[in-house]
Scaffold this motif. Structure first.
Motif, PDB file in Angstrom:
ATOM      1  N   GLY A   1       0.806  -1.046   0.083  1.00 55.83           N
ATOM      2  CA  GLY A   1       0.016  -0.142   0.093  1.00 55.83           C
ATOM      3  C   GLY A   1       0.742   1.187  -0.021  1.00 55.83           C
ATOM      4  N   MET A   2       1.931   1.226   0.824  1.00 53.90           N
ATOM      5  CA  MET A   2       2.860   2.357   0.867  1.00 53.90           C
ATOM      6  C   MET A   2       3.432   2.575  -0.093  1.00 53.90           C
ATOM      7  SD  MET A   2       2.991   5.010   2.899  1.00 53.90           S
ATOM      8  CE  MET A   2       3.807   6.378   2.310  1.00 53.90           C
ATOM      9  N   ALA A   3       3.922   1.592  -0.614  1.00 55.37           N
ATOM     10  CA  ALA A   3       4.759   1.615  -2.272  1.00 55.37           C
ATOM     11  C   ALA A   3       3.791   2.190  -3.344  1.00 55.37           C
ATOM     12  CB  ALA A   3       5.102  -0.033  -2.530  1.00 55.37           C
ATOM     13  N   HIS A   4       2.573   1.903  -3.384  1.00 56.70           N
ATOM     14  CA  HIS A   4       1.591   2.332  -4.217  1.00 56.70           C
ATOM     15  C   HIS A   4       1.531   3.839  -4.156  1.00 56.70           C
ATOM     16  CE1 HIS A   4      -1.809   3.069  -6.781  1.00 56.70           C
ATOM     17  NE2 HIS A   4      -2.348   3.599  -5.877  1.00 56.70           N
ATOM     18  N   ARG A   5       1.410   4.155  -2.742  1.00 50.03           N
ATOM     19  CA  ARG A   5       1.309   5.790  -2.754  1.00 50.03           C
ATOM     20  C   ARG A   5       2.350   6.411  -2.839  1.00 50.03           C
ATOM     21  NH1 ARG A   5       0.296   9.266   1.943  1.00 50.03           N
ATOM     22  NH2 ARG A   5      -1.046  10.766   1.183  1.00 50.03           N
ATOM     23  N   LEU A   6       3.577   5.907  -2.738  1.00 52.32           N
ATOM     24  CA  LEU A   6       4.902   6.546  -2.982  1.00 52.32           C
ATOM     25  C   LEU A   6       5.268   6.837  -4.436  1.00 52.32           C
ATOM     26  CD1 LEU A   6       7.413   5.321  -0.365  1.00 52.32           C
ATOM     27  CD2 LEU A   6       6.654   7.807  -0.618  1.00 52.32           C
ATOM     28  N   ALA A   7       4.830   5.563  -5.143  1.00 57.17           N
ATOM     29  CA  ALA A   7       4.803   5.400  -6.715  1.00 57.17           C
ATOM     30  C   ALA A   7       4.061   6.512  -7.292  1.00 57.17           C
ATOM     31  CB  ALA A   7       4.586   4.096  -7.176  1.00 57.17           C
ATOM     32  N   THR A   8       3.001   6.860  -6.786  1.00 58.18           N
ATOM     33  CA  THR A   8       1.681   7.285  -7.687  1.00 58.18           C
ATOM     34  C   THR A   8       1.646   8.904  -7.058  1.00 58.18           C
ATOM     35  OG1 THR A   8       0.000   6.607  -6.280  1.00 58.18           O
ATOM     36  CG2 THR A   8       0.632   5.391  -8.243  1.00 58.18           C
ATOM     37  N   SER A   9       2.160   9.425  -5.790  1.00 60.49           N
ATOM     38  CA  SER A   9       2.245  10.446  -5.367  1.00 60.49           C
ATOM     39  C   SER A   9       3.297  11.447  -5.234  1.00 60.49           C
ATOM     40  CB  SER A   9       1.249  10.679  -4.125  1.00 60.49           C
ATOM     41  OG  SER A   9       1.094  11.749  -3.347  1.00 60.49           O
ATOM     42  N   ALA A  10       3.377  12.350  -5.965  1.00 58.69           N
ATOM     43  CA  ALA A  10       4.715  13.222  -5.619  1.00 58.69           C
ATOM     44  C   ALA A  10       4.594  13.911  -4.503  1.00 58.69           C
ATOM     45  CB  ALA A  10       4.813  14.081  -7.037  1.00 58.69           C
ATOM     46  N   GLU A  11       3.542  14.255  -3.760  1.00 61.10           N
ATOM     47  CA  GLU A  11       3.391  15.006  -2.763  1.00 61.10           C
ATOM     48  C   GLU A  11       3.862  13.915  -1.413  1.00 61.10           C
ATOM     49  OE1 GLU A  11      -0.474  16.159  -2.040  1.00 61.10           O
ATOM     50  OE2 GLU A  11      -0.545  17.904  -3.337  1.00 61.10           O
ATOM     51  N   ALA A  12       3.612  12.735  -1.646  1.00 61.06           N
ATOM     52  CA  ALA A  12       3.864  11.592  -0.475  1.00 61.06           C
ATOM     53  C   ALA A  12       5.400  11.472  -0.682  1.00 61.06           C
ATOM     54  CB  ALA A  12       3.118  10.426  -0.813  1.00 61.06           C
ATOM     55  N   ARG A  13       6.027  11.470  -1.840  1.00 59.94           N
ATOM     56  CA  ARG A  13       7.428  11.412  -1.806  1.00 59.94           C
ATOM     57  C   ARG A  13       8.078  12.752  -1.281  1.00 59.94           C
ATOM     58  NH1 ARG A  13       5.921   9.336  -6.909  1.00 59.94           N
ATOM     59  NH2 ARG A  13       6.372  11.455  -8.159  1.00 59.94           N
ATOM     60  N   THR A  14       7.482  13.857  -1.546  1.00 63.48           N
ATOM     61  CA  THR A  14       8.106  14.788  -0.873  1.00 63.48           C
ATOM     62  C   THR A  14       7.989  15.020   0.403  1.00 63.48           C
ATOM     63  OG1 THR A  14       7.640  16.154  -2.889  1.00 63.48           O
ATOM     64  CG2 THR A  14       7.819  17.539  -0.979  1.00 63.48           C
ATOM     65  N   ARG A  15       7.054  14.432   1.076  1.00 64.64           N
ATOM     66  CA  ARG A  15       6.639  14.560   2.277  1.00 64.64           C
ATOM     67  C   ARG A  15       7.765  13.808   2.953  1.00 64.64           C
ATOM     68  NH1 ARG A  15       1.198  16.054   1.495  1.00 64.64           N
ATOM     69  NH2 ARG A  15       0.598  13.722   1.117  1.00 64.64           N
ATOM     70  N   ARG A  16       7.955  12.600   2.510  1.00 64.84           N
ATOM     71  CA  ARG A  16       9.099  11.607   3.012  1.00 64.84           C
ATOM     72  C   ARG A  16      10.322  12.289   2.932  1.00 64.84           C
ATOM     73  NH1 ARG A  16      12.377   7.635   1.909  1.00 64.84           N
ATOM     74  NH2 ARG A  16      12.399   5.685   3.433  1.00 64.84           N
ATOM     75  N   GLU A  17      10.733  12.741   1.824  1.00 68.40           N
ATOM     76  CA  GLU A  17      11.922  13.363   1.852  1.00 68.40           C
ATOM     77  C   GLU A  17      12.476  14.546   2.759  1.00 68.40           C
ATOM     78  OE1 GLU A  17      12.051  14.754  -2.125  1.00 68.40           O
ATOM     79  OE2 GLU A  17      12.306  12.607  -3.216  1.00 68.40           O
ATOM     80  N   GLU A  18      11.455  15.326   3.084  1.00 69.40           N
ATOM     81  CA  GLU A  18      11.616  16.215   4.199  1.00 69.40           C
ATOM     82  C   GLU A  18      11.592  15.709   5.549  1.00 69.40           C
ATOM     83  OE1 GLU A  18       9.276  20.350   5.638  1.00 69.40           O
ATOM     84  OE2 GLU A  18       8.472  19.352   3.863  1.00 69.40           O
ATOM     85  N   THR A  19      10.835  14.533   5.776  1.00 63.84           N
ATOM     86  CA  THR A  19      11.220  14.036   7.221  1.00 63.84           C
ATOM     87  C   THR A  19      12.540  13.432   7.356  1.00 63.84           C
ATOM     88  OG1 THR A  19       8.858  13.155   6.898  1.00 63.84           O
ATOM     89  CG2 THR A  19      10.397  12.054   8.383  1.00 63.84           C
TER      90      THR A  19
END
Length: 399
Positions: A219-237
């Motif tokens: 589920g999280m892999a799908h979200r990271l792969a399809t949502s640029a916002e989710a990737r950006t939030r993870r990188e900022e964390t």
């Protein structure tokens, strides 16, 4: 296309469920003799079907996906491979022979459990079985679990229960004794990446990165792969954690991470809340913005209460995802400190990992990982997330 084609990394479990679905209904053993916690070998066919199942596995292993695939195979009137019409109805959770017991709050309510038990006694309308899927069965309290006990032991002949939970230990022993358990494993990064490419049309490089960074959580892999916002939030964390140099920056980092978790939760729930409210208003014959008659306000109040519970759970889940991401960060740092750079998860920031590794010791990094585990326990025990994160991040101070 068979219903099993969208699953990945669980060949042994799929073989068990496929054999059970293919077994003629007339040969199914009664639940009282079939209930067991032992899983037979994947090649077993005769006697492999039972009426009460438990699917266990770590978060992201695909428990719910497998449960609904099995439900589709059992319900489909023509073939246990699952026909297209049944698949669409199960995906929409609208099939008349499918019941789903789940919650978007913290626990499954006893009233909801009683209602699904009542529905489990209805005969199938179009399919071979009536199937009840209990997602997050570990969220049942002891009282709620007791509502299900007799049904799991002696369900109607054409009713099948499928429970999902992280592990058997999350359920009461009385529940465990009445089900047949199938344990899932963590799928490989390659398996998850292949699924994202095949099912979602994701670019292979993006899919590999998402699968690796999510540690094979589907589920999280799908979200990271399809949502640029989710990737950006993870990188900022991760960048925020690497920038901690003092107690004040640790406190500020905790506040920022709470904010990131809130933004993530809002992104998940905001659209769903709006669609749900619009649907309720339509069912009541009202338009958005129209005054709500007094006699109808209680129904909207119930919906809003459910949405608040969902928002709270979504925020807690978002905070937990941040703590999981931080665990991968400090796990990578200690790998670098031990000279194991080939096994780093966050390869995209290897330079920053090497700098962080040089400013600390393996012992200090392990202490931070222990602090993360303690923070998760404290938040589960209802300690204020901000306080738990502040205490944890103070241990991450590096000079």
């Amino acid at each position: 296309m068979a219903v099993w084609d969208d699953l990945t990394g669980q060949a042994e479990a799929i073989a068990i469920f496929r054999a059970a679905a293919e077994e003629p209904r007339e040969s199914v053993a009664t639940a009282s003799t079939a209930a067991s916690t032992e899983t037979p070998p994947p090649t077993a066919s005769h006697g492999s079907m039972t009426h009460s199942w438990l699917i266990t596995g770590p978060p992201g292993s695909g428990r719910s996906n497998l449960a609904f695939a099995f439900a589709t195979a059992l319900i489909s009137p023509g073939t246990p491979e699952g026909d297209e019409a049944t698949r669409r109805q199960v995906e929409a959770r609208s099939h008349p022979d499918l019941g789903v017991l789940t919650t978007e709050g913290v626990i499954i309510k006893i009233g909801t459990a009683r209602e699904i038990v009542k529905r489990s006694h209805y005969s199938p309308s179009v399919g071979r079985y009536r199937v009840i899927v209990v997602e997050d069965a570990d969220r049942m309290t002891e009282v709620t679990s007791n509502v299900l006990l007799k049904e799991l032991e002696e369900p109607p002949e054409r009713t099948v229960w499928i429970l999902c939970a992280p592990s058997e230990a999350d359920l009461l022993p009385t529940i465990r004794s009445r089900v047949r358990t199938v344990r899932l494993r963590v799928p490989s990064v390659d398996d998850v990446a292949d699924l994202l490419v095949r099912r979602d049309g994701v670019d292979p490089q993006v899919a590999e990165r998402a699968a690796r960074q999510s540690q094979s959580h589907i589920g999280m892999a799908h979200r990271l792969a399809t949502s640029a916002e989710a990737r950006t939030r993870r990188e900022e964390t991760l960048a925020t954690a690497l920038g901690i140099r003092s107690v004040s920056t640790a406190v500020n980092a905790a506040a920022r991470m709470i904010s990131l978790a809130g933004d993530d939760a809002k992104a998940i729930t905001e659209l769903k809340d709006a669609e749900e409210r619009a649907g309720v208003l339509r069912s009541l014959g009202l338009e958005d913005g129209q005054a709500i008659p007094m006699r109808l306000r209680s129904q909207l109040k119930d919906m809003e209460d459910d949405q608040k519970r969902r928002a709270k759970r979504s925020l807690n889940d978002g905070i937990d995802r941040i703590l999981v991401d931080l665990t991968t960060l400090y796990r990578d740092i200690i790998m670098v400190q031990l000279g194991r750079t080939a096994s780093v998860i966050n390869r995209e920031i290897l330079g920053e990992l090497e700098s962080a590794a040089a400013s600390s010791t393996p012992e200090a990094t392990l202490a931070t990982m222990d602090a993360i585990a303690l923070a998760r326990q404290r938040i589960e025990s209802n300690v204020a997330p901000a306080l738990a994160l502040e205490a944890m991040l103070v241990s991450a101070i590096r000079r």
